[in-house]
Design a protein around this motif. Structure first.
Motif, PDB file in Angstrom:
ATOM      1  N   PHE A 429       0.847  -1.196   0.000  1.00  0.00           N
ATOM      2  CA  PHE A 429       0.000   0.000   0.000  1.00  0.00           C
ATOM      3  C   PHE A 429       0.879   1.242   0.000  1.00  0.00           C
ATOM      4  CE2 PHE A 429      -3.430  -2.671   2.010  1.00  0.00           C
ATOM      5  CZ  PHE A 429      -4.364  -2.479   1.005  1.00  0.00           C
ATOM      6  N   SER A 430       0.437   2.260  -0.706  1.00  0.00           N
ATOM      7  CA  SER A 430       1.163   3.524  -0.645  1.00  0.00           C
ATOM      8  C   SER A 430       1.001   4.117   0.744  1.00  0.00           C
ATOM      9  CB  SER A 430       0.594   4.489  -1.691  1.00  0.00           C
ATOM     10  OG  SER A 430       0.866   5.812  -1.297  1.00  0.00           O
ATOM     11  N   HIS A 433      -1.347   7.466   1.151  1.00  0.00           N
ATOM     12  CA  HIS A 433      -2.745   7.528   0.729  1.00  0.00           C
ATOM     13  C   HIS A 433      -3.578   6.693   1.691  1.00  0.00           C
ATOM     14  CE1 HIS A 433      -0.555   8.570  -2.949  1.00  0.00           C
ATOM     15  NE2 HIS A 433      -1.625   9.249  -3.279  1.00  0.00           N
ATOM     16  N   ASP A 437      -8.796   5.143  -0.307  1.00  0.00           N
ATOM     17  CA  ASP A 437      -8.437   5.619  -1.647  1.00  0.00           C
ATOM     18  C   ASP A 437      -7.773   4.535  -2.468  1.00  0.00           C
ATOM     19  OD1 ASP A 437      -9.490   8.075  -1.398  1.00  0.00           O
ATOM     20  OD2 ASP A 437      -7.610   9.127  -0.970  1.00  0.00           O
ATOM     21  N   GLN A 438      -7.165   3.558  -1.794  1.00  0.00           N
ATOM     22  CA  GLN A 438      -6.453   2.527  -2.540  1.00  0.00           C
ATOM     23  C   GLN A 438      -7.335   1.322  -2.819  1.00  0.00           C
ATOM     24  OE1 GLN A 438      -2.186   2.244  -1.429  1.00  0.00           O
ATOM     25  NE2 GLN A 438      -2.763   3.554   0.270  1.00  0.00           N
ATOM     26  N   ILE A 440     -10.378   1.322  -3.466  1.00  0.00           N
ATOM     27  CA  ILE A 440     -11.340   1.587  -4.542  1.00  0.00           C
ATOM     28  C   ILE A 440     -10.689   1.675  -5.919  1.00  0.00           C
ATOM     29  CG2 ILE A 440     -12.978   2.766  -3.019  1.00  0.00           C
ATOM     30  CD1 ILE A 440     -11.973   5.397  -4.139  1.00  0.00           C
ATOM     31  N   VAL A 441      -9.359   1.537  -5.981  1.00  0.00           N
ATOM     32  CA  VAL A 441      -8.700   1.686  -7.286  1.00  0.00           C
ATOM     33  C   VAL A 441      -9.246   0.721  -8.345  1.00  0.00           C
ATOM     34  CG1 VAL A 441      -6.494   1.322  -8.479  1.00  0.00           C
ATOM     35  CG2 VAL A 441      -6.607   2.825  -6.515  1.00  0.00           C
ATOM     36  N   PRO A 442      -9.393  -0.580  -8.042  1.00  0.00           N
ATOM     37  CA  PRO A 442      -9.930  -1.475  -9.081  1.00  0.00           C
ATOM     38  C   PRO A 442     -11.354  -1.097  -9.500  1.00  0.00           C
ATOM     39  CG  PRO A 442      -9.084  -2.728  -7.204  1.00  0.00           C
ATOM     40  CD  PRO A 442      -9.057  -1.301  -6.811  1.00  0.00           C
ATOM     41  N   MET A 493      -9.261  -5.369  -1.451  1.00  0.00           N
ATOM     42  CA  MET A 493      -8.974  -4.607  -2.670  1.00  0.00           C
ATOM     43  C   MET A 493      -8.946  -5.531  -3.876  1.00  0.00           C
ATOM     44  SD  MET A 493      -5.697  -2.224  -3.386  1.00  0.00           S
ATOM     45  CE  MET A 493      -5.193  -1.801  -5.045  1.00  0.00           C
TER      46      MET A 493
ATOM     47  N   TYR B 212       3.867  -0.839  -4.056  1.00  0.00           N
ATOM     48  CA  TYR B 212       2.485  -0.367  -4.199  1.00  0.00           C
ATOM     49  C   TYR B 212       2.165   0.006  -5.641  1.00  0.00           C
ATOM     50  CZ  TYR B 212       4.971   4.004  -3.300  1.00  0.00           C
ATOM     51  OH  TYR B 212       5.874   5.021  -3.337  1.00  0.00           O
ATOM     52  N   ALA B 219      -4.014  -4.016 -10.128  1.00  0.00           N
ATOM     53  CA  ALA B 219      -5.427  -3.728  -9.917  1.00  0.00           C
ATOM     54  C   ALA B 219      -6.063  -3.138 -11.169  1.00  0.00           C
ATOM     55  CB  ALA B 219      -5.588  -2.765  -8.748  1.00  0.00           C
ATOM     56  N   ASN B 234       4.109  10.272  -3.511  1.00  0.00           N
ATOM     57  CA  ASN B 234       5.118   9.518  -2.774  1.00  0.00           C
ATOM     58  C   ASN B 234       6.528  10.028  -3.040  1.00  0.00           C
ATOM     59  OD1 ASN B 234       4.326   7.109  -1.082  1.00  0.00           O
ATOM     60  ND2 ASN B 234       2.972   6.868  -2.837  1.00  0.00           N
TER      61      ASN B 234
END
Ligand code: SF4
Lengths: 649, 314
Positions: A429-430, A433, A437-438, A440-442, A493, B212, B219, B234
């Motif tokens: 994970f970033s 963020h 927020d991550q 929901i990316v897909p 995710m 990531y 994804a 980042n």
């Protein structure tokens, strides 16, 4: 500026790097060689200035003021009619000399202080580092002004000021290395052997910081020249009449309206010599950190992929036992081969990997790290890291060959049809963020959902995977999650678009043993619910035994044994499988299997043994094993598979 | 966030106090006697004693320190030894010039540096990246003041697009004000631009290689989404402190650029103060620069807190 050799970062041949010293490597780089030669020339010119310069730098000729280049004065004359070329040559003495002196002073003082506070540690160290931090936040020029205001103008205060500023950089490096080396065992050994402290510091530890110190010195020699020139230009450094590049530029500034050429020689001289030091420093840094600069625009040639048409679909999803194309599964991987360019010939990290994944089943890929498991998963999604490329084979998914699909088509599969989860959820994970927020990316990539709707769905999923307070935690950041919770979020995710295939790359390796079981259970439940197929990648035979229907054992980029889980476990037909099992503690629970250790290491893909790739580590090896590559036959890539069955462990 | 700002502000005042203390005792340590400085060598002992009393130098150092500190806190920075100007007034008169110069250079360095660094870092090895890398290498070696001279030569002397030297106040002629600042700002920004572009490029390359990014690609996110929503943020976090330091470098290097273009800012005043040993002027100028640098650090900390959740106080 750099050698054009390119290699995958993870395959930088460390042994080769260590084998040749950094000085050797430096001398092999044309840019560095040029810089060294030019600097030697510059130093020679400075030292032998009286022999080289056509005129005395102070020789005034008022009749020929501010002249352009001529045969008598190659670079013209300045405001007092002095020969500019001669002044540039003599200027090298002052400019380079002052820089060298100040950096040397800084290096000696800074390194000593750094070593000392690193050695003393504790209270000394924290106080000293506070002072260093505070000093470092002051711009160098302001610092120099303060010292000059206090001590007065001139070359000596200037040099001193620069030395003080730069000593800080050396303190940092020396202290850092000292702290690190103190932990190392050889220092203990030396202490135990009764070596006196100074001998330890200067004999044992100092040699370890030569590399970083040399890099810093090269860069600082450039910066020192710039600062000294700037101070001279302002009339604070070198006496205005002395031949020095900075004060020559100030002279040029005054007469720029009348004789614009005047600033060119000294300006170029500064730029050029600073550039030499910078390039040298950069090259040194690259060599010492083992960084390879990326080769320009390397792309996998589309034609390189052997197009293998899908064979007629086999109704049964049988166990793939021989070489050749695989069919019948929801995902069919056939003869997948990946090469990285290393030197002149490629290194195969994957070599003819074939297996099929059937709907709803779990297929395990087992092997030590470096066996190619993760590369297989990445290749399925077309994510092979550059400069590696798929050079043969196919990945058939629902009638499409993903190995030849373009980025656009691949994107529609990734995260929607085939999703992937990674080993270390914290790194996956970033950090800056929110989880929401991550996750929901897909959804945003595939379903054209609004942000709010996507967040609703994400909250439901987080709840489903067992994250408490799911909705509130959407706004938390990864560092606020525990490893297990983060992995649950990662799974959520991956599942947002209900994929048909999940590639799970060591999904539990980074987690605590108790959490591992929970996460595996969760995956199993979700698999039942969503009827998805899982490719489970792990080095942990316990995990495979607990979760997989079928298994493929990988070694050195190849599948060496494959079959139903129970068959492979009960009657392993490859010595590697057997060694893996023997290295797994039997007494522990099914989940407790730790990293298996087998004598020796997986060979690097650019240096594979002849014949069977396992033979250097195989205790069943015979002469025939070293002759020719061994094909996968009847589920085993071993010449002695049949005999093995009978041989007792 | 408020907590962070309050913390940092408190810390800034601490540093400011430290700097002013250092400045005061720097003047004390200075071998130059302000009395001889303002009266010259020919003054009689009586005149000198009178001047000494006038300047308050007859009292003990600690008393003077307390008084100086109190006055400085109230905005009274004393009078110049040399021409007797009120230092605070002089600073306020010159501040707009330096402020415009520095802010302009910062804007250029930030916008161009970030753009170039991101563009190069997203496509390392591309032609654009090579050009950027080359320009950056040159920018790191080129003395900014020489570039200033060259720019002046090309665009002011030859093409006459901009004035060669001098400053027109904004209130007199906005257009002339701007034209006068273009070349100094560009010259002043070049080094910071190079450092920022270089660091950002490296950070973008590093962030692009992180796990990531692989997660996002797996994804199905587009490379554009990944680059601009995830990688850039980042990449900026680790280089924020470098960016802050470069902004401070711009402030200090403005001295040089004001010298090149004869701009009547704080920098040229500082230079004059150093050359003439005018301590009150020097102290006031440095104190102002320190405030400027602290303000920059505060802004950097606020940005860091906004971008990186780990930097926020719990
Ligand atoms: S082929 Fe030979 S060396 Fe290879 S695994 Fe079998 S017995 Fe061992």
């Amino acid at each position: 500026m750099t050698s054009s050799q390119s290699a995958a970062p993870q395959m930088t041949d460390l042994d080769a790097t260590r084998a040749s010293t950094w000085t050797d490597q430096l001398l092999r780089r044309p840019a560095s060689l040029f810089c060294l030669a030019a600097l030697a020339l510059l130093a020679g010119t400075a030292i032998f200035a009286p022999l080289v310069a056509p005129y005395h730098p102070e020789a005034v000729d008022t009749l020929r003021r501010l002249q352009g280049p001529s045969i008598d004065h190659w670079l013209g004359t300045d405001s007092l009619g002095r020969d500019v070329l001669s002044r540039v040559i003599y200027g090298a003495r002052v400019s380079l000399g002052a820089a060298v002196v100040s950096v040397t002073l800084a290096a000696v003082a800074g390194t000593s202080i750094g070593l000392l506070i690193g050695y003393l540690g504790g209270w000394w160290d924290s106080v000293a580092m506070r002072v260093v931090d505070a000093l470092q936040s002051i711009p160098a020029l302001v610092f120099a002004f303060a010292i000059i205001a206090l001590v007065g103008k001139g070359i000596v205060p200037t040099t001193l000021a620069v030395a003080v500023i730069f000593a800080i950089a050396y303190i940092r490096i020396a202290r850092g290395v000292m702290l690190r080396e103190r932990q190392r065992r050889y220092v203990d050994a030396a202490t135990a052997a009764g070596l006196p402290t100074p001998r330890i510091i200067f004999g044992e530890i100092l040699p370890n910081m030569v590399g970083p110190l040399v890099v810093e010195t090269a860069i600082l020699l450039g910066s020192a020249q710039l600062i000294i020139a700037m101070l001279s230009f302002l009339g604070l450094g070198v006496d205005a009449d002395a031949a020095d590049w900075g004060s020559m530029l100030n002279d040029a500034r005054i007469y720029q309206g009348v004789h614009p050429f005047l600033s060119i020689p000294s300006g170029l001289a500064i730029t050029f010599s600073v550039l030499l030091f910078n390039v040298l420093g950069d090259d040194l840094r690259d060599i010492l950190t083992g960084t390879q600069r990326p080769a320009a625009g390397r792309r996998a040639p589309q034609g390189a992929v052997a197009l293998s048409a899908p064979a007629a679909a086999d109704a049964s999803c049988g166990v793939a036992k021989d070489e050749g194309s695989q069919t019948g599964g929801i995902l069919d991987v056939s003869g997948l081969t990946i090469e990285f360019p290393v030197g002149n010939n490629g290194a195969r990290v994957l070599d003819g990997v074939s297996f099929s994944l059937c709907a709803g089943e779990t297929f395990g890929l087992v092997g030590e790290s470096g066996s190619g498991k993760s590369q297989t998963a990445l290749a399925i999604l077309g994510l092979t890291p550059k400069p590696g490329m798929v050079t043969a084979g196919s990945v058939h998914f629902e009638g499409r060959n993903l190995a030849t699909a373009g980025e656009h088509d691949l994107r529609r599969v990734r995260g929607k049809e085939i999703a992937m989860i990674f080993q270390d959820p914290m790194a996956a994970f970033s950090p800056v963020h929110t989880i929401g927020d991550q996750v929901i990316v897909p959804l945003q990539a595939h379903a054209k959902l609004s942000r709010a709707a996507a967040r609703d769905r994400a909250a439901d999923l987080l709840d489903r995977v067992g994250v408490p307070n799911a909705r509130r935690r959407l706004d938390d950041y990864p560092h606020q999650f525990s490893g297990g919770m983060a992995q649950r979020a990662m799974i959520a995710m991956a599942l947002t678009c209900e994929p048909k295939v999940l590639l799970a790359d060591e999904p539990t390796t980074a987690l605590d043993v108790t959490i591992q079981a929970q996460v595996l259970d969760l995956l199993h439940e979700l698999q039942q619910e969503m009827e998805m197929a899982i490719l489970l990648i792990t080095h942990d035979l316990g995990v495979v035994a607990a979760t997989c229907d079928r298994v493929g054992v990988m070694y050195s980029g190849q599948i060496v044994e494959t079959g139903n889980m129970s068959d492979v476990f009960d009657t392993p037909r490859h010595p590697y499988t057997r060694a893996l099992m023997e290295a797994t503690p039997h007494s522990s629970s099914a989940f407790g299997g730790r990293l298996p250790t087998i004598d020796g290491r997986v060979p690097p893909p650019w240096n594979l043994p002849q014949g069977c790739r396992f033979h250097p580590r195989c205790r069943f090896a015979i002469k025939a094993c070293t002759v020719a590559p061994v094909p996968l036959m009847d589920g085993s890539r071993c010449l002695r598979a049949g005999e093995l069955l009978m041989a007792e462990v | 966030m408020r907590k962070l700002i309050v913390n940092r502000l408190a810390a800034s005042f601490g540093v400011l106090f430290l700097v002013s203390t250092l400045l005061f005792f720097m003047a004390e340590l200075s071998p130059i006697d302000p009395v001889t400085l303002s009266l010259g060598d020919s003054a009689t002992p009586e005149q000198e004693a009178m001047k000494r009393a006038e300047l308050g130098l007859d009292r003990p150092a600690l008393t003077r320190y307390a008084k100086w500190l109190g006055q400085a806190a109230g905005g009274d920075l004393g009078r110049s030894y040399l021409h007797g100007h009120d230092v605070a007034n002089e600073l306020m008169r010159r501040l707009p010039v330096t402020l415009a110069l520095c802010l302009g250079a910062m804007a250029i360095a930030l916008v161009v540096g970030l753009t170039a660094g991101i563009a190069g870092g997203l496509q390392p090895g591309s032609i654009a990246d090579r050009v950027i890398t080359l320009v950056v290498s040159l920018g790191l070696a080129l003395p900014g003041f020489w570039l200033g001279l060259l720019l002046a030569m090309a665009f002011a002397v030859h093409l006459r697009w901009f004035p060669v030297i001098g400053y027109t106040p904004l209130s007199v002629d906005p257009l002339a004000w701007m034209r006068g600042l273009v070349l100094p700002c560009v010259g002043l920004s070049i080094h910071a631009f190079s450092v920022i572009a270089r660091q950002v490029r490296g950070a973008v390359i590093e962030a692009s290689a992180s796990t990531y990014v692989q997660t996002m690609r797996a994804a199905g996110a587009s490379s554009r989404t990944i680059a601009f929503r995830f990688v850039v943020k980042n990449a900026i976090v680790p280089v924020l402190s470098v960016i802050g330091l470069q902004m401070a470098v711009i402030v200090s290097a403005s001295v040089v650029m004001e010298h090149v273009f004869a701009l009547p800012g704080i920098g040229s005043m500082l230079l004059e103060a150093i050359v003439t040993n005018d301590m009150p002027l020097l102290q006031g100028g440095v104190l102002l620069v320190a405030c400027f640098v602290l303000a920059i650090n505060l802004v950097v900390d606020i940005f860091l807190g906004a971008l990186d959740p780990r930097a926020r106080p719990a």
